[in-house]
Scaffold this motif. Structure first.
Motif, PDB file in Angstrom:
ATOM      1  N   TYR A  62      59.467  51.014   6.338  1.00  0.00           N
ATOM      2  CA  TYR A  62      59.327  49.715   5.690  1.00  0.00           C
ATOM      3  C   TYR A  62      58.124  49.805   4.757  1.00  0.00           C
ATOM      4  CZ  TYR A  62      61.847  48.871   9.998  1.00  0.00           C
ATOM      5  OH  TYR A  62      62.732  48.972  11.032  1.00  0.00           O
ATOM      6  N   ALA A  63      58.213  49.220   3.573  1.00  0.00           N
ATOM      7  CA  ALA A  63      57.093  49.322   2.629  1.00  0.00           C
ATOM      8  C   ALA A  63      56.922  48.028   1.859  1.00  0.00           C
ATOM      9  CB  ALA A  63      57.340  50.478   1.666  1.00  0.00           C
ATOM     10  N   VAL A  64      55.671  47.765   1.485  1.00  0.00           N
ATOM     11  CA  VAL A  64      55.375  46.580   0.679  1.00  0.00           C
ATOM     12  C   VAL A  64      54.203  46.905  -0.250  1.00  0.00           C
ATOM     13  CG1 VAL A  64      53.750  45.532   2.328  1.00  0.00           C
ATOM     14  CG2 VAL A  64      55.050  44.067   0.789  1.00  0.00           C
ATOM     15  N   GLU A  65      54.228  46.309  -1.449  1.00  0.00           N
ATOM     16  CA  GLU A  65      53.121  46.450  -2.407  1.00  0.00           C
ATOM     17  C   GLU A  65      52.202  45.257  -2.246  1.00  0.00           C
ATOM     18  OE1 GLU A  65      52.344  48.666  -4.841  1.00  0.00           O
ATOM     19  OE2 GLU A  65      54.026  50.055  -4.514  1.00  0.00           O
ATOM     20  N   ARG A  72      50.046  50.416  -1.610  1.00  0.00           N
ATOM     21  CA  ARG A  72      51.393  50.478  -1.065  1.00  0.00           C
ATOM     22  C   ARG A  72      51.255  50.726   0.430  1.00  0.00           C
ATOM     23  NH1 ARG A  72      56.391  50.582  -2.719  1.00  0.00           N
ATOM     24  NH2 ARG A  72      57.976  51.681  -1.538  1.00  0.00           N
ATOM     25  N   TRP A 128      59.579  44.130  11.541  1.00  0.00           N
ATOM     26  CA  TRP A 128      58.685  44.764  10.559  1.00  0.00           C
ATOM     27  C   TRP A 128      58.765  44.158   9.160  1.00  0.00           C
ATOM     28  CZ3 TRP A 128      54.441  46.758  11.868  1.00  0.00           C
ATOM     29  CH2 TRP A 128      54.301  47.614  12.957  1.00  0.00           C
ATOM     30  N   PRO A 129      59.961  43.864   8.625  1.00  0.00           N
ATOM     31  CA  PRO A 129      59.973  43.294   7.269  1.00  0.00           C
ATOM     32  C   PRO A 129      59.138  42.023   7.178  1.00  0.00           C
ATOM     33  CG  PRO A 129      62.173  44.005   7.862  1.00  0.00           C
ATOM     34  CD  PRO A 129      61.338  44.113   9.110  1.00  0.00           C
ATOM     35  N   GLY A 130      59.263  41.156   8.178  1.00  0.00           N
ATOM     36  CA  GLY A 130      58.488  39.918   8.171  1.00  0.00           C
ATOM     37  C   GLY A 130      57.001  40.188   8.338  1.00  0.00           C
ATOM     38  N   LEU A 147      55.259  42.891   7.500  1.00  0.00           N
ATOM     39  CA  LEU A 147      54.667  43.453   6.274  1.00  0.00           C
ATOM     40  C   LEU A 147      54.537  42.385   5.202  1.00  0.00           C
ATOM     41  CD1 LEU A 147      55.965  47.092   5.858  1.00  0.00           C
ATOM     42  CD2 LEU A 147      54.070  46.174   7.156  1.00  0.00           C
ATOM     43  N   GLU A 148      55.545  41.545   5.075  1.00  0.00           N
ATOM     44  CA  GLU A 148      55.472  40.470   4.079  1.00  0.00           C
ATOM     45  C   GLU A 148      54.311  39.525   4.413  1.00  0.00           C
ATOM     46  OE1 GLU A 148      56.306  39.624   1.280  1.00  0.00           O
ATOM     47  OE2 GLU A 148      56.034  37.460   1.252  1.00  0.00           O
ATOM     48  N   ARG A 159      51.034  40.996   3.432  1.00  0.00           N
ATOM     49  CA  ARG A 159      50.836  40.817   1.993  1.00  0.00           C
ATOM     50  C   ARG A 159      50.282  39.406   1.728  1.00  0.00           C
ATOM     51  NH1 ARG A 159      52.800  38.443  -2.215  1.00  0.00           N
ATOM     52  NH2 ARG A 159      54.389  37.404  -0.965  1.00  0.00           N
ATOM     53  N   GLN A 160      50.917  38.408   2.319  1.00  0.00           N
ATOM     54  CA  GLN A 160      50.464  37.024   2.118  1.00  0.00           C
ATOM     55  C   GLN A 160      49.032  36.853   2.615  1.00  0.00           C
ATOM     56  OE1 GLN A 160      53.088  34.100   3.847  1.00  0.00           O
ATOM     57  NE2 GLN A 160      54.904  35.034   2.964  1.00  0.00           N
ATOM     58  N   GLY A 184      52.329  31.536   5.136  1.00  0.00           N
ATOM     59  CA  GLY A 184      53.071  30.320   4.784  1.00  0.00           C
ATOM     60  C   GLY A 184      53.033  29.270   5.890  1.00  0.00           C
ATOM     61  N   LEU A 185      53.247  28.047   5.488  1.00  0.00           N
ATOM     62  CA  LEU A 185      53.220  26.927   6.418  1.00  0.00           C
ATOM     63  C   LEU A 185      54.231  27.103   7.555  1.00  0.00           C
ATOM     64  CD1 LEU A 185      52.185  24.078   7.003  1.00  0.00           C
ATOM     65  CD2 LEU A 185      53.940  23.207   5.469  1.00  0.00           C
ATOM     66  N   THR A 240      55.307  29.812   8.879  1.00  0.00           N
ATOM     67  CA  THR A 240      54.800  30.792   9.838  1.00  0.00           C
ATOM     68  C   THR A 240      53.744  30.167  10.730  1.00  0.00           C
ATOM     69  OG1 THR A 240      55.188  32.473   8.187  1.00  0.00           O
ATOM     70  CG2 THR A 240      53.802  33.087  10.049  1.00  0.00           C
TER      71      THR A 240
END
Lengths: 116, 179
Positions: free
Chosen positions: B9-12, B102, B124-126, B128-129, B132-133, B141-142, B144
């Motif tokens: 899984y990866a995020v910038e 990255r 994992w996707p959530g 990592l996102e 980032r946030q 986010g609210l 979450t």
């Protein structure tokens, strides 16, 4: 192609075989676009190229759409809290401009309606 | 090919690797991206690693630190103490990129069809996102935050098998080491 990768990582060769209607070149072109969009991550093991689905951008897309409703949700919760915290003994003030007397206090012969 | 599955899984993230590393390894408060758990570890090879509830009463993830190379790489084993699956391995990689960092998470040795695989692949996707946030905006986010509050309020419903004393007794018999 993403559906295929959702089931698990896949070599480029296996992916090409899964789409017999597409040439290997077309599959590669598709993959290049998906890699550029960060939807597919490539890991090389020896001569094999393993393609992994990266669900993080999809998650972000989902969050972006769902977050539109978050503010609405928060408003609803705030209203709920306001109502819950209002002392039970204080009757609701009549709204200015409320129509007629339909919502007037119940008469003695007409006991207050209670919800079951 | 080994029967185990590896997942990537990866995020910038628009921040320097040091900033991202700080957020991933912080132990001074709960990690909101990690379901609001607190990371408990000395973060040196061989040290225990736990993700616990805020007051430490429950332990959700257990592992052992294998490699630490700040701010580039963290490798540790990973088990859900309430699941019977074999220990797995998580590698956090932070690489400088055009945008900033990255962040890649590689989760290896997952058993196909296991509940661990299902749980981590869904999470994992959530996570990592949310990292980032957290790094880019200083919050998540609210929705979450509301979910975290709800999860905190429901903690009395957690099974006994997640209680820290029960987990540590179990890990004593089954250390989270790779086969």
């Amino acid at each position: 192609m993403l559906d295929r990768l959702r089931a698990g990582p896949c070599t480029t060769g296996a992916l090409a075989e899964a789409f017999p209607d597409l040439t290997r070149f077309a599959v590669m072109q598709h993959l290049t676009v998906l890699v550029a969009a960060d939807l597919v991550l490539v890991q090389r093991e020896g001569r094999e190229r393993w393609n992994h689905l990266n669900a993080v951008p999809i998650q972000r897309l989902h969050d972006r759409w769902v977050s539109r409703y978050e503010a609405f949700w928060a408003l609803g919760l705030d209203e709920l809290r306001r109502r819950a915290e209002r002392p039970a003994s204080v009757p609701r003030a009549p709204r200015p401009g409320a129509r007629g007397t339909r919502r007037a206090a119940p008469t003695p012969s007409q006991p207050p309606r209670r919800h079951p | 090919m080994s029967p185990a599955v590896d997942k990537v899984y990866a995020v910038e993230i628009a921040a320097a690797p040091e900033r991202v590393w700080h957020e991933i390894t912080r132990r001074d408060r709960r990690c909101r991206p990690m379901f609001g758990t607190v990371l408990v570890s000395d973060l040196v090879p061989g040290a225990a690693l736990r993700y616990r509830s805020t007051k430490g009463k429950h332990t959700f993830v257990a592992g052992e630190v294998l490699e630490v190379e700040a701010p580039r790489r963290l490798v540790h084993t990973f088990t859900f103490p309430n699941l019977p699956d074999a220990p797995t391995r998580v590698t956090w990689t932070l690489e400088p990129s055009a945008k900033g960092t990255r962040l890649t998470v590689t989760h290896e040795r997952l058993e196909p069809g296991s509940r661990t695989l299902k749980a981590v692949d869904g999470s994992w996707p959530g996570i990592l996102e949310l990292y980032r946030q957290e790094v880019e905006t200083g919050t998540v986010g609210l929705g979450t935050r509301m979910k975290l509050a709800l999860m905190g309020a429901m903690s009395f419903m957690l099974p006994r098998s997640l209680r820290t004393d029960v987990v540590e007794a179990h890990l004593e018999r089954h250390p989270p080491r790779l086969a």
